[in-house]
Design a protein around this motif. Structure first.
Motif, PDB file in Angstrom:
ATOM      1  N   ARG A 104     -15.499  -0.630  -6.573  1.00 15.70           N
ATOM      2  CA  ARG A 104     -14.733  -1.615  -7.331  1.00 15.70           C
ATOM      3  C   ARG A 104     -13.711  -0.927  -8.238  1.00 15.70           C
ATOM      4  O   ARG A 104     -12.563  -1.370  -8.353  1.00 15.70           O
ATOM      5  N   SER A 105     -14.128   0.167  -8.854  1.00 14.04           N
ATOM      6  CA  SER A 105     -13.199   0.918  -9.704  1.00 14.04           C
ATOM      7  C   SER A 105     -12.096   1.555  -8.876  1.00 14.04           C
ATOM      8  O   SER A 105     -10.936   1.617  -9.300  1.00 14.04           O
ATOM      9  N   THR A 106     -12.463   2.028  -7.673  1.00 18.93           N
ATOM     10  CA  THR A 106     -11.460   2.637  -6.805  1.00 18.93           C
ATOM     11  C   THR A 106     -10.375   1.631  -6.423  1.00 18.93           C
ATOM     12  O   THR A 106      -9.174   1.916  -6.518  1.00 18.93           O
ATOM     13  N   PHE A 107     -10.793   0.445  -5.999  1.00 21.02           N
ATOM     14  CA  PHE A 107      -9.809  -0.564  -5.600  1.00 21.02           C
ATOM     15  C   PHE A 107      -9.013  -1.075  -6.800  1.00 21.02           C
ATOM     16  O   PHE A 107      -7.836  -1.415  -6.663  1.00 21.02           O
ATOM     17  N   ARG A 108      -9.646  -1.123  -7.968  1.00 23.30           N
ATOM     18  CA  ARG A 108      -8.921  -1.574  -9.146  1.00 23.30           C
ATOM     19  C   ARG A 108      -7.802  -0.600  -9.507  1.00 23.30           C
ATOM     20  O   ARG A 108      -6.683  -1.010  -9.825  1.00 23.30           O
ATOM     21  N   VAL A 109      -8.092   0.700  -9.415  1.00 26.61           N
ATOM     22  CA  VAL A 109      -7.068   1.705  -9.695  1.00 26.61           C
ATOM     23  C   VAL A 109      -5.984   1.673  -8.621  1.00 26.61           C
ATOM     24  O   VAL A 109      -4.785   1.790  -8.911  1.00 26.61           O
ATOM     25  N   PHE A 110      -6.388   1.496  -7.357  1.00 32.19           N
ATOM     26  CA  PHE A 110      -5.411   1.467  -6.268  1.00 32.19           C
ATOM     27  C   PHE A 110      -4.468   0.275  -6.401  1.00 32.19           C
ATOM     28  O   PHE A 110      -3.264   0.394  -6.139  1.00 32.19           O
ATOM     29  N   LEU A 111      -5.004  -0.872  -6.807  1.00 30.82           N
ATOM     30  CA  LEU A 111      -4.171  -2.081  -6.916  1.00 30.82           C
ATOM     31  C   LEU A 111      -3.131  -1.971  -8.023  1.00 30.82           C
ATOM     32  O   LEU A 111      -2.160  -2.735  -8.043  1.00 30.82           O
ATOM     33  N   LYS A 112      -3.311  -1.027  -8.934  1.00 26.74           N
ATOM     34  CA  LYS A 112      -2.321  -0.832  -9.987  1.00 26.74           C
ATOM     35  C   LYS A 112      -1.067  -0.129  -9.471  1.00 26.74           C
ATOM     36  O   LYS A 112      -0.021  -0.191 -10.117  1.00 26.74           O
ATOM     37  N   ASN A 113      -1.180   0.538  -8.321  1.00 24.45           N
ATOM     38  CA  ASN A 113      -0.033   1.210  -7.716  1.00 24.45           C
ATOM     39  C   ASN A 113       0.727   0.182  -6.871  1.00 24.45           C
ATOM     40  O   ASN A 113       0.359  -0.100  -5.730  1.00 24.45           O
ATOM     41  N   LYS A 114       1.762  -0.398  -7.424  1.00 24.53           N
ATOM     42  CA  LYS A 114       2.467  -1.496  -6.773  1.00 24.53           C
ATOM     43  C   LYS A 114       3.171  -1.042  -5.489  1.00 24.53           C
ATOM     44  O   LYS A 114       3.219  -1.785  -4.506  1.00 24.53           O
ATOM     45  N   VAL A 115       3.728   0.174  -5.497  1.00 21.46           N
ATOM     46  CA  VAL A 115       4.434   0.660  -4.300  1.00 21.46           C
ATOM     47  C   VAL A 115       3.462   0.812  -3.135  1.00 21.46           C
ATOM     48  O   VAL A 115       3.714   0.336  -2.009  1.00 21.46           O
ATOM     49  N   ALA A 116       2.331   1.477  -3.390  1.00 21.02           N
ATOM     50  CA  ALA A 116       1.341   1.662  -2.323  1.00 21.02           C
ATOM     51  C   ALA A 116       0.769   0.330  -1.866  1.00 21.02           C
ATOM     52  O   ALA A 116       0.517   0.130  -0.669  1.00 21.02           O
ATOM     53  N   LEU A 117       0.574  -0.596  -2.796  1.00 24.10           N
ATOM     54  CA  LEU A 117       0.034  -1.908  -2.427  1.00 24.10           C
ATOM     55  C   LEU A 117       1.016  -2.668  -1.530  1.00 24.10           C
ATOM     56  O   LEU A 117       0.613  -3.270  -0.528  1.00 24.10           O
ATOM     57  N   CYS A 118       2.292  -2.641  -1.871  1.00 20.06           N
ATOM     58  CA  CYS A 118       3.304  -3.304  -1.036  1.00 20.06           C
ATOM     59  C   CYS A 118       3.372  -2.686   0.355  1.00 20.06           C
ATOM     60  O   CYS A 118       3.448  -3.395   1.366  1.00 20.06           O
ATOM     61  N   LEU A 119       3.332  -1.355   0.409  1.00 23.26           N
ATOM     62  CA  LEU A 119       3.367  -0.680   1.715  1.00 23.26           C
ATOM     63  C   LEU A 119       2.119  -0.988   2.527  1.00 23.26           C
ATOM     64  O   LEU A 119       2.192  -1.126   3.758  1.00 23.26           O
ATOM     65  N   LEU A 120       0.969  -1.091   1.861  1.00 22.84           N
ATOM     66  CA  LEU A 120      -0.265  -1.437   2.571  1.00 22.84           C
ATOM     67  C   LEU A 120      -0.162  -2.828   3.186  1.00 22.84           C
ATOM     68  O   LEU A 120      -0.576  -3.047   4.337  1.00 22.84           O
ATOM     69  N   ILE A 121       0.394  -3.764   2.437  1.00 27.14           N
ATOM     70  CA  ILE A 121       0.572  -5.128   2.966  1.00 27.14           C
ATOM     71  C   ILE A 121       1.538  -5.120   4.151  1.00 27.14           C
ATOM     72  O   ILE A 121       1.290  -5.764   5.184  1.00 27.14           O
ATOM     73  N   LEU A 122       2.633  -4.372   4.022  1.00 28.77           N
ATOM     74  CA  LEU A 122       3.610  -4.314   5.120  1.00 28.77           C
ATOM     75  C   LEU A 122       3.014  -3.642   6.357  1.00 28.77           C
ATOM     76  O   LEU A 122       3.260  -4.079   7.492  1.00 28.77           O
ATOM     77  N   ILE A 123       2.232  -2.577   6.155  1.00 25.19           N
ATOM     78  CA  ILE A 123       1.584  -1.903   7.287  1.00 25.19           C
ATOM     79  C   ILE A 123       0.589  -2.841   7.960  1.00 25.19           C
ATOM     80  O   ILE A 123       0.480  -2.877   9.200  1.00 25.19           O
ATOM     81  N   ALA A 124      -0.163  -3.601   7.167  1.00 22.65           N
ATOM     82  CA  ALA A 124      -1.115  -4.548   7.739  1.00 22.65           C
ATOM     83  C   ALA A 124      -0.385  -5.608   8.564  1.00 22.65           C
ATOM     84  O   ALA A 124      -0.831  -5.983   9.658  1.00 22.65           O
ATOM     85  N   ILE A 125       0.742  -6.095   8.029  1.00 22.19           N
ATOM     86  CA  ILE A 125       1.541  -7.077   8.778  1.00 22.19           C
ATOM     87  C   ILE A 125       2.083  -6.451  10.068  1.00 22.19           C
ATOM     88  O   ILE A 125       2.072  -7.083  11.134  1.00 22.19           O
ATOM     89  N   LEU A 126       2.562  -5.210   9.967  1.00 16.15           N
ATOM     90  CA  LEU A 126       3.084  -4.524  11.149  1.00 16.15           C
ATOM     91  C   LEU A 126       2.005  -4.347  12.214  1.00 16.15           C
ATOM     92  O   LEU A 126       2.243  -4.606  13.405  1.00 16.15           O
ATOM     93  N   LEU A 127       0.819  -3.912  11.791  1.00 16.31           N
ATOM     94  CA  LEU A 127      -0.269  -3.719  12.749  1.00 16.31           C
ATOM     95  C   LEU A 127      -0.664  -5.042  13.398  1.00 16.31           C
ATOM     96  O   LEU A 127      -0.880  -5.109  14.620  1.00 16.31           O
ATOM     97  N   ALA A 128      -0.772  -6.084  12.578  1.00 15.02           N
ATOM     98  CA  ALA A 128      -1.147  -7.386  13.123  1.00 15.02           C
ATOM     99  C   ALA A 128      -0.099  -7.889  14.114  1.00 15.02           C
ATOM    100  O   ALA A 128      -0.428  -8.359  15.210  1.00 15.02           O
TER     101      ALA A 128
END
Length: 340
Positions: free
Chosen positions: A57-81
């Motif tokens: 939970r702490s790991t994901f909370r820290v990761f979600l604070k990185n807006k650039v990485a979070l946006c890229l993760l969403i775009l990669i997920a959309i691309l894969l789908a």
């Protein structure tokens, strides 16, 4: 100095007089009245403090604070789908079929994007570039994920045994020295040249020596933490070796393993592009980012046909940069030092 001493003595005398004048609230009380024994509560004594801390939970909370990485993760997920959903959408063309003009019977060669319903245009033999880009992305991602998974499993297993079991240190060191002195490029070329070109051949050639870097790094990390006090205490208490490895050692290496896997995916795709460039990649009839980039490279000097290189190159660049940024961000988030 004498004046200061006289003033301090006078202040002390005034305080003593004030204390004597004020009666003590405990004056006249017996010892039994002053001290009352506290009752013993066994449940309260056995109760431990609960912090509510959760590593993931702490790991994901820290990761979600990185807006650039979070946006890229969403775009990669959309691309894969979309990559896997695209063939199921209506009106999609086959990536290997040659399409002809009904009026002339000639193939739709080198159509620009948007002409005759070809969103990305067509190549030099009349194939739909839109379908070929997404089909090639599926193929390259399959190779990348397969290589990353094999490298992670083999590299972590060998690295843990290499670093924790001292009797195996010399054996694995000699194996590493032999294999590491063979350039990976030579291995890729030889395997691709000897075996029939296919997806399985590429995965095999990349996995033969790709796990060496992971295992060496894991081994060094295990050597650093294997003799810490809690591991020594576990061994003294008779804790099984596999339990020490999975409970005491591997949780400290989650960030390293995640980063290595994230970087292995674009690296494998890059190797596939390289092998295709030298003519030892997948067959021409198998769409891949390597094949598409190699085809676009041959006509990149013609301004009107440069789009055939731009589209697969953009997809490849986006995948490479995204996995690099996401891997680094998740590795930082998985480090307990960054948890609050």
């Amino acid at each position: 100095m004498a004046y200061r001493h006289h003033k301090s003595a006078k202040l002390e005398e005034s305080l003593n007089q004030a204390q004597k004048a004020a009666p003590s609230p405990y004056e006249g009380l017996t010892e039994e009245e002053l001290f009352t024994p506290a009752e013993y509560d066994q449940a309260a004594g056995e109760r431990v403090a609960y912090s509510g801390y959760s590593y993931w939970r702490s790991t994901f909370r820290v990761f979600l604070k990185n807006k650039v990485a979070l946006c890229l993760l969403i775009l990669i997920a959309i691309l894969l789908a979309f990559t896997f959903i695209q063939p199921l959408l209506p009106g999609q063309r086959s990536p290997i079929e040659v399409f002809n003009d009904p009026a002339t019977g000639m193939p739709y060669r080198n159509l620009k994007p948007g002409q005759e319903g070809f969103l990305f245009g067509s190549n030099s033999i009349g194939q739909d570039l839109w379908s070929r880009v997404w089909s090639g992305t599926r193929t390259s991602l399959l190779i990348g994920f397969a290589v990353a998974l094999v490298e992670a499993v083999v590299g972590v297993l060998v690295g843990v045994l290499w670093g924790y079991v001292r009797r195996l240190d010399r054996l694995f060191t000699e194996i590493y020295n032999v294999l590491d002195n063979i350039p990976q490029t030579i291995v890729l070329i030889l395997i691709a040249y000897i075996l029939r070109p296919s997806i399985q051949t590429l995965i095999l050639s990349m996995c033969l020596t790709g796990w060496l870097g992971m295992s060496r790094f894991i081994r060094n990390q295990i050597v650093i933490i294997r003799d810490r006090d809690y591991n020594l205490a576990s061994r003294c208490l008779g804790t099984p070796t596999f339990r020490i490895i999975f409970r005491n050692l591997l949780p400290y290496l989650v960030s390293v393993i995640t980063l290595r896997m994230a970087l292995a995916i674009p690296s494998a795709i890059g190797n596939e592009v390289f092998l295709t460039y030298i003519g030892l990649g997948l067959p021409v009839d198998t769409p891949s980012l390597g094949n598409l980039i190699n085809e676009g490279r041959m006509i990149m000097t013609i301004p009107d046909l440069q789009y055939q290189l731009f589209f697969p190159a953009i997809v490849l660049s986006f995948i490479t940069i995204s996995f690099y940024i996401i891997g680094n961000a998740f590795a930082d988030a998985a480090d307990p030092k960054n948890h609050r």
